[in-house]
Design a protein around this motif. Structure first.
Motif, PDB file in Angstrom:
ATOM      1  N   ILE A   1      36.758  44.618  39.313  1.00 33.34           N
ATOM      2  CA  ILE A   1      36.436  44.295  37.928  1.00 33.34           C
ATOM      3  C   ILE A   1      37.327  45.074  36.968  1.00 33.34           C
ATOM      4  CG2 ILE A   1      34.651  44.614  36.150  1.00 33.34           C
ATOM      5  CD1 ILE A   1      32.600  43.827  38.404  1.00 33.34           C
ATOM      6  N   GLU A   2      37.484  46.351  37.204  1.00 31.72           N
ATOM      7  CA  GLU A   2      38.328  47.176  36.339  1.00 31.72           C
ATOM      8  C   GLU A   2      39.761  46.637  36.308  1.00 31.72           C
ATOM      9  OE1 GLU A   2      40.143  51.694  36.259  1.00 31.72           O
ATOM     10  OE2 GLU A   2      38.232  51.362  37.245  1.00 31.72           O
ATOM     11  N   SER A   3      40.273  46.269  37.459  1.00 34.18           N
ATOM     12  CA  SER A   3      41.637  45.745  37.534  1.00 34.18           C
ATOM     13  C   SER A   3      41.749  44.356  36.915  1.00 34.18           C
ATOM     14  CB  SER A   3      42.106  45.714  38.985  1.00 34.18           C
ATOM     15  OG  SER A   3      42.237  47.030  39.479  1.00 34.18           O
ATOM     16  N   LEU A   4      40.707  43.552  37.039  1.00 31.74           N
ATOM     17  CA  LEU A   4      40.728  42.237  36.398  1.00 31.74           C
ATOM     18  C   LEU A   4      40.694  42.365  34.877  1.00 31.74           C
ATOM     19  CD1 LEU A   4      38.384  40.136  38.728  1.00 31.74           C
ATOM     20  CD2 LEU A   4      40.841  39.794  38.370  1.00 31.74           C
ATOM     21  N   HIS A   5      39.974  43.357  34.363  1.00 33.50           N
ATOM     22  CA  HIS A   5      39.981  43.612  32.917  1.00 33.50           C
ATOM     23  C   HIS A   5      41.404  43.946  32.457  1.00 33.50           C
ATOM     24  CE1 HIS A   5      35.815  43.347  31.669  1.00 33.50           C
ATOM     25  NE2 HIS A   5      35.424  44.137  32.654  1.00 33.50           N
ATOM     26  N   GLN A   6      42.093  44.762  33.237  1.00 33.06           N
ATOM     27  CA  GLN A   6      43.479  45.109  32.920  1.00 33.06           C
ATOM     28  C   GLN A   6      44.352  43.858  32.928  1.00 33.06           C
ATOM     29  OE1 GLN A   6      45.068  48.253  32.193  1.00 33.06           O
ATOM     30  NE2 GLN A   6      46.593  46.738  31.591  1.00 33.06           N
ATOM     31  N   LEU A   7      44.201  43.043  33.952  1.00 34.91           N
ATOM     32  CA  LEU A   7      45.002  41.829  34.072  1.00 34.91           C
ATOM     33  C   LEU A   7      44.719  40.864  32.926  1.00 34.91           C
ATOM     34  CD1 LEU A   7      47.099  40.320  35.801  1.00 34.91           C
ATOM     35  CD2 LEU A   7      45.166  39.326  37.076  1.00 34.91           C
ATOM     36  N   LEU A   8      43.469  40.762  32.519  1.00 31.87           N
ATOM     37  CA  LEU A   8      43.125  39.895  31.394  1.00 31.87           C
ATOM     38  C   LEU A   8      43.825  40.365  30.120  1.00 31.87           C
ATOM     39  CD1 LEU A   8      41.545  37.526  30.202  1.00 31.87           C
ATOM     40  CD2 LEU A   8      39.590  39.093  29.936  1.00 31.87           C
TER      41      LEU A   8
ATOM     42  N   GLU B   1      36.576  34.036  33.711  1.00 31.81           N
ATOM     43  CA  GLU B   1      35.482  33.419  34.456  1.00 31.81           C
ATOM     44  C   GLU B   1      35.202  34.165  35.752  1.00 31.81           C
ATOM     45  OE1 GLU B   1      36.418  29.256  34.801  1.00 31.81           O
ATOM     46  OE2 GLU B   1      35.943  28.894  32.687  1.00 31.81           O
ATOM     47  N   ARG B   2      36.251  34.677  36.394  1.00 28.24           N
ATOM     48  CA  ARG B   2      36.023  35.453  37.620  1.00 28.24           C
ATOM     49  C   ARG B   2      35.275  36.739  37.301  1.00 28.24           C
ATOM     50  NH1 ARG B   2      34.155  34.938  42.216  1.00 28.24           N
ATOM     51  NH2 ARG B   2      34.543  36.735  43.549  1.00 28.24           N
ATOM     52  N   LEU B   3      35.605  37.378  36.177  1.00 30.28           N
ATOM     53  CA  LEU B   3      34.865  38.569  35.744  1.00 30.28           C
ATOM     54  C   LEU B   3      33.385  38.234  35.579  1.00 30.28           C
ATOM     55  CD1 LEU B   3      37.436  40.086  33.253  1.00 30.28           C
ATOM     56  CD2 LEU B   3      36.418  41.299  35.201  1.00 30.28           C
TER      57      LEU B   3
ATOM     58  N   GLY C   1      29.711  39.470  37.607  1.00 32.97           N
ATOM     59  CA  GLY C   1      28.658  40.126  36.844  1.00 32.97           C
ATOM     60  C   GLY C   1      29.171  40.979  35.692  1.00 32.97           C
ATOM     61  N   ALA C   2      30.449  40.862  35.350  1.00 38.98           N
ATOM     62  CA  ALA C   2      31.045  41.655  34.265  1.00 38.98           C
ATOM     63  C   ALA C   2      31.147  40.802  33.000  1.00 38.98           C
ATOM     64  CB  ALA C   2      32.431  42.140  34.678  1.00 38.98           C
ATOM     65  N   THR C   3      31.450  41.469  31.904  1.00 46.54           N
ATOM     66  CA  THR C   3      31.644  40.793  30.620  1.00 46.54           C
ATOM     67  C   THR C   3      33.108  40.928  30.228  1.00 46.54           C
ATOM     68  OG1 THR C   3      29.400  41.361  29.941  1.00 46.54           O
ATOM     69  CG2 THR C   3      30.939  40.718  28.199  1.00 46.54           C
ATOM     70  N   PRO C   4      33.834  39.807  30.174  1.00 43.50           N
ATOM     71  CA  PRO C   4      35.247  39.899  29.804  1.00 43.50           C
ATOM     72  C   PRO C   4      35.411  40.273  28.336  1.00 43.50           C
ATOM     73  CG  PRO C   4      34.600  37.603  30.123  1.00 43.50           C
ATOM     74  CD  PRO C   4      33.424  38.445  30.485  1.00 43.50           C
ATOM     75  N   GLU C   5      36.406  41.069  28.080  1.00 47.25           N
ATOM     76  CA  GLU C   5      36.743  41.473  26.709  1.00 47.25           C
ATOM     77  C   GLU C   5      37.328  40.270  25.971  1.00 47.25           C
ATOM     78  OE1 GLU C   5      36.705  43.120  23.552  1.00 47.25           O
ATOM     79  OE2 GLU C   5      36.442  44.716  25.032  1.00 47.25           O
ATOM     80  N   ASN C   6      37.025  40.152  24.688  1.00 48.56           N
ATOM     81  CA  ASN C   6      37.611  39.070  23.907  1.00 48.56           C
ATOM     82  C   ASN C   6      38.252  39.557  22.604  1.00 48.56           C
ATOM     83  OD1 ASN C   6      34.798  39.406  22.947  1.00 48.56           O
ATOM     84  ND2 ASN C   6      35.426  37.858  21.476  1.00 48.56           N
ATOM     85  N   ARG C   7      38.285  40.854  22.400  1.00 45.58           N
ATOM     86  CA  ARG C   7      38.875  41.394  21.172  1.00 45.58           C
ATOM     87  C   ARG C   7      40.347  41.726  21.418  1.00 45.58           C
ATOM     88  NH1 ARG C   7      34.914  46.233  20.457  1.00 45.58           N
ATOM     89  NH2 ARG C   7      35.198  46.085  22.689  1.00 45.58           N
ATOM     90  N   PHE C   8      41.204  41.121  20.594  1.00 42.54           N
ATOM     91  CA  PHE C   8      42.626  41.347  20.760  1.00 42.54           C
ATOM     92  C   PHE C   8      42.993  42.802  20.508  1.00 42.54           C
ATOM     93  CE2 PHE C   8      47.123  40.519  20.780  1.00 42.54           C
ATOM     94  CZ  PHE C   8      47.204  39.536  21.746  1.00 42.54           C
TER      95      PHE C   8
END
Length: 157
Positions: A18-25, A70-72, A76-83
């Motif tokens: 999850i942490e790495s997917l947040h980075q990738l996003l 969507e994978r986040l 069970g995680a919440t994807p960030e949406n703030r630029f």
């Protein structure tokens, strides 16, 4: 009941993914915005080809960002949406006003290098977590981006 308790992915392993997917996003969102700028600002003899190609690339990047978000959610995680948060987190820096293909193309390759390195890290973490779905998502991204690197490199000669 948590999503992970149903999918069977160990929460401690999922946290790393999850942490790495947040980075990738964050990286993808800045990459996407840079591609939009390249599309809008490119000038020169390759304008028609590059203008169309950059549009294709930013459309794909937007789709990939959505897949990552969507994978986040599936984990069970919440994807960030703030630029503003993307800009703080992203390893890819925003570009502006670049109009020359000889400057744009190396910047795209540098961004792809960052994305590919991050995706390889996630692939290893997903494998360790037994997270086949994330692994498949990342494998598809890598396949597409490695092909892009090959094609862009061919453009450079």
């Amino acid at each position: 009941m948590s999503i992970l308790s149903i999918t069977g992915i160990e929460p401690a392993h999922a946290a790393k993914v999850i942490e790495s997917l947040h980075q990738l996003l964050a990286d993808f969102q800045v990459y996407y915005t840079n591609l939009r700028g390249y599309h809008w600002h490119v000038r020169g003899p390759q304008f028609f080809t590059l203008h169309a190609q950059f549009e294709k690339m930013y459309d794909e990047a937007a789709e990939h960002a959505d897949d990552i978000a969507e994978r986040l959610l599936q984990l069970g995680a919440t994807p960030e949406n703030r630029f503003s948060q993307y800009l703080q987190k992203s390893q890819i820096k925003e570009q502006t006003g670049v109009s020359c293909a000889s400057e744009i193309i190396p910047q795209i390759l540098d961004s792809l290098k960052v994305l590919i390195a991050q995706e390889r890290k996630i692939a290893a973490l997903a494998d360790e977590a037994g997270d086949i779905a994330t692994g498949d998502l990342i494998s598809d991204l890598l396949d597409e981006q490695e092909k892009s690197v090959w094609m862009i490199s061919a453009l450079l000669g």
